[in-house]
Design a protein around this motif. Sequence first.
Motif, PDB file in Angstrom:
ATOM      1  N   THR A 109      -4.815  -9.101   6.749  1.00  0.00           N
ATOM      2  CA  THR A 109      -5.106  -7.805   7.356  1.00  0.00           C
ATOM      3  C   THR A 109      -5.849  -6.905   6.387  1.00  0.00           C
ATOM      4  O   THR A 109      -5.491  -6.816   5.210  1.00  0.00           O
ATOM      5  CB  THR A 109      -3.799  -7.128   7.806  1.00  0.00           C
ATOM      6  OG1 THR A 109      -3.223  -7.906   8.858  1.00  0.00           O
ATOM      7  CG2 THR A 109      -4.053  -5.720   8.291  1.00  0.00           C
ATOM      8  N   GLY A 110      -6.879  -6.245   6.890  1.00  0.00           N
ATOM      9  CA  GLY A 110      -7.628  -5.319   6.056  1.00  0.00           C
ATOM     10  C   GLY A 110      -8.963  -4.961   6.678  1.00  0.00           C
ATOM     11  O   GLY A 110      -9.322  -5.475   7.738  1.00  0.00           O
TER      12      GLY A 110
ATOM     13  N   GLN B 288     -12.421  -3.844  11.012  1.00  0.00           N
ATOM     14  CA  GLN B 288     -10.985  -3.960  10.800  1.00  0.00           C
ATOM     15  C   GLN B 288     -10.456  -5.276  11.374  1.00  0.00           C
ATOM     16  O   GLN B 288     -10.730  -5.622  12.530  1.00  0.00           O
ATOM     17  CB  GLN B 288     -10.255  -2.786  11.450  1.00  0.00           C
ATOM     18  CG  GLN B 288      -8.744  -2.839  11.316  1.00  0.00           C
ATOM     19  CD  GLN B 288      -8.271  -2.684   9.874  1.00  0.00           C
ATOM     20  OE1 GLN B 288      -8.833  -1.900   9.111  1.00  0.00           O
ATOM     21  NE2 GLN B 288      -7.233  -3.423   9.509  1.00  0.00           N
ATOM     22  N   VAL B 289      -9.674  -5.955  10.551  1.00  0.00           N
ATOM     23  CA  VAL B 289      -8.970  -7.168  10.979  1.00  0.00           C
ATOM     24  C   VAL B 289      -7.477  -6.903  10.837  1.00  0.00           C
ATOM     25  O   VAL B 289      -7.015  -6.513   9.754  1.00  0.00           O
ATOM     26  CB  VAL B 289      -9.371  -8.381  10.120  1.00  0.00           C
ATOM     27  CG1 VAL B 289      -8.489  -9.580  10.428  1.00  0.00           C
ATOM     28  CG2 VAL B 289     -10.838  -8.723  10.357  1.00  0.00           C
ATOM     29  N   THR B 290      -6.749  -7.091  11.914  1.00  0.00           N
ATOM     30  CA  THR B 290      -5.301  -6.920  11.891  1.00  0.00           C
ATOM     31  C   THR B 290      -4.652  -8.190  12.414  1.00  0.00           C
ATOM     32  O   THR B 290      -4.957  -8.626  13.534  1.00  0.00           O
ATOM     33  CB  THR B 290      -4.865  -5.723  12.742  1.00  0.00           C
ATOM     34  OG1 THR B 290      -5.537  -4.552  12.277  1.00  0.00           O
ATOM     35  CG2 THR B 290      -3.365  -5.513  12.654  1.00  0.00           C
ATOM     36  N   VAL B 291      -3.781  -8.764  11.591  1.00  0.00           N
ATOM     37  CA  VAL B 291      -3.099 -10.003  11.974  1.00  0.00           C
ATOM     38  C   VAL B 291      -1.625  -9.688  12.186  1.00  0.00           C
ATOM     39  O   VAL B 291      -0.932  -9.265  11.250  1.00  0.00           O
ATOM     40  CB  VAL B 291      -3.265 -11.101  10.910  1.00  0.00           C
ATOM     41  CG1 VAL B 291      -2.638 -12.393  11.389  1.00  0.00           C
ATOM     42  CG2 VAL B 291      -4.747 -11.313  10.593  1.00  0.00           C
TER      43      VAL B 291
ATOM     44  N   ARG C  27     -12.605  -7.484   1.208  1.00  0.00           N
ATOM     45  CA  ARG C  27     -11.655  -6.853   2.127  1.00  0.00           C
ATOM     46  C   ARG C  27     -10.792  -5.877   1.345  1.00  0.00           C
ATOM     47  O   ARG C  27     -10.628  -5.998   0.134  1.00  0.00           O
ATOM     48  CB  ARG C  27     -10.792  -7.897   2.835  1.00  0.00           C
ATOM     49  CG  ARG C  27      -9.847  -8.665   1.918  1.00  0.00           C
ATOM     50  CD  ARG C  27      -9.171  -9.783   2.685  1.00  0.00           C
ATOM     51  NE  ARG C  27      -8.239 -10.528   1.845  1.00  0.00           N
ATOM     52  CZ  ARG C  27      -7.637 -11.654   2.218  1.00  0.00           C
ATOM     53  NH1 ARG C  27      -7.877 -12.172   3.422  1.00  0.00           N
ATOM     54  NH2 ARG C  27      -6.797 -12.256   1.404  1.00  0.00           N
ATOM     55  N   GLN C  28     -10.237  -4.930   2.090  1.00  0.00           N
ATOM     56  CA  GLN C  28      -9.365  -3.934   1.471  1.00  0.00           C
ATOM     57  C   GLN C  28      -8.235  -3.601   2.421  1.00  0.00           C
ATOM     58  O   GLN C  28      -8.477  -3.137   3.538  1.00  0.00           O
ATOM     59  CB  GLN C  28     -10.147  -2.675   1.101  1.00  0.00           C
ATOM     60  CG  GLN C  28      -9.361  -1.686   0.276  1.00  0.00           C
ATOM     61  CD  GLN C  28     -10.243  -0.647  -0.380  1.00  0.00           C
ATOM     62  OE1 GLN C  28     -11.399  -0.441   0.008  1.00  0.00           O
ATOM     63  NE2 GLN C  28      -9.722   0.009  -1.396  1.00  0.00           N
TER      64      GLN C  28
ATOM     65  N   GLY D  18      -3.851   0.939   0.722  1.00  0.00           N
ATOM     66  CA  GLY D  18      -3.140   1.114  -0.537  1.00  0.00           C
ATOM     67  C   GLY D  18      -3.444   0.079  -1.594  1.00  0.00           C
ATOM     68  O   GLY D  18      -2.836   0.079  -2.665  1.00  0.00           O
ATOM     69  N   LYS D  19      -4.390  -0.812  -1.309  1.00  0.00           N
ATOM     70  CA  LYS D  19      -4.723  -1.869  -2.271  1.00  0.00           C
ATOM     71  C   LYS D  19      -6.189  -1.794  -2.658  1.00  0.00           C
ATOM     72  O   LYS D  19      -7.000  -1.172  -1.985  1.00  0.00           O
ATOM     73  CB  LYS D  19      -4.409  -3.246  -1.672  1.00  0.00           C
ATOM     74  CG  LYS D  19      -2.932  -3.479  -1.432  1.00  0.00           C
ATOM     75  CD  LYS D  19      -2.671  -4.918  -1.053  1.00  0.00           C
ATOM     76  CE  LYS D  19      -1.180  -5.177  -0.876  1.00  0.00           C
ATOM     77  NZ  LYS D  19      -0.903  -6.592  -0.522  1.00  0.00           N
ATOM     78  N   ALA D  20      -6.515  -2.452  -3.758  1.00  0.00           N
ATOM     79  CA  ALA D  20      -7.895  -2.468  -4.237  1.00  0.00           C
ATOM     80  C   ALA D  20      -8.752  -3.386  -3.370  1.00  0.00           C
ATOM     81  O   ALA D  20      -8.251  -4.280  -2.697  1.00  0.00           O
ATOM     82  CB  ALA D  20      -7.923  -2.945  -5.683  1.00  0.00           C
ATOM     83  N   ARG D  21     -10.052  -3.130  -3.399  1.00  0.00           N
ATOM     84  CA  ARG D  21     -10.982  -4.008  -2.702  1.00  0.00           C
ATOM     85  C   ARG D  21     -10.915  -5.400  -3.329  1.00  0.00           C
ATOM     86  O   ARG D  21     -10.930  -5.541  -4.560  1.00  0.00           O
ATOM     87  CB  ARG D  21     -12.401  -3.439  -2.793  1.00  0.00           C
ATOM     88  CG  ARG D  21     -13.379  -4.084  -1.863  1.00  0.00           C
ATOM     89  CD  ARG D  21     -14.650  -3.271  -1.768  1.00  0.00           C
ATOM     90  NE  ARG D  21     -14.417  -1.950  -1.185  1.00  0.00           N
ATOM     91  CZ  ARG D  21     -15.371  -1.130  -0.795  1.00  0.00           C
ATOM     92  NH1 ARG D  21     -16.645  -1.485  -0.932  1.00  0.00           N
ATOM     93  NH2 ARG D  21     -15.078   0.047  -0.287  1.00  0.00           N
TER      94      ARG D  21
END
Length: 120
Positions: free
Chosen positions: A91-92, A115-118, A38-39, A42-45
């Motif tokens: 989320t990612g 896409q997963v958004t919590v 997941r990513q 602004g963050k790394a995988r």
Amino acid sequence: QVQLVESGGGLVQAGGSLRLSCATSGFTFDINNMGWFRQAPGKAREFVSCITRGSGSTMYADSVKGRFTISRDKAKNTVYLQMNSLNPEDTGLYYCARGYDRSWANYDDWGEGTQVTVAS
């Protein structure tokens, strides 16, 4: 042509569940290990989980252990990720790929992601 197509993402409230699917084609699913990453923006995988070709072994990131379950169905050439007790940190964009390792660099053939958004 190798294809991996993720589905099942969406918007869920904290504490909820989702089941991701990764339908594959173009390679012999039975003899390939599979993983999920997941990513977040602004963050790394980040490694999530992986499963060996015979489902004999699995690995999980510490952050999801006990909440997520990886599985596979050889009849459908599909790998799943059951996600329970979701929290906003989950989320990612979730990707599946061929391989069995905690490092994304050791994977081949990636999907486009789901896409997963919590929501809190």
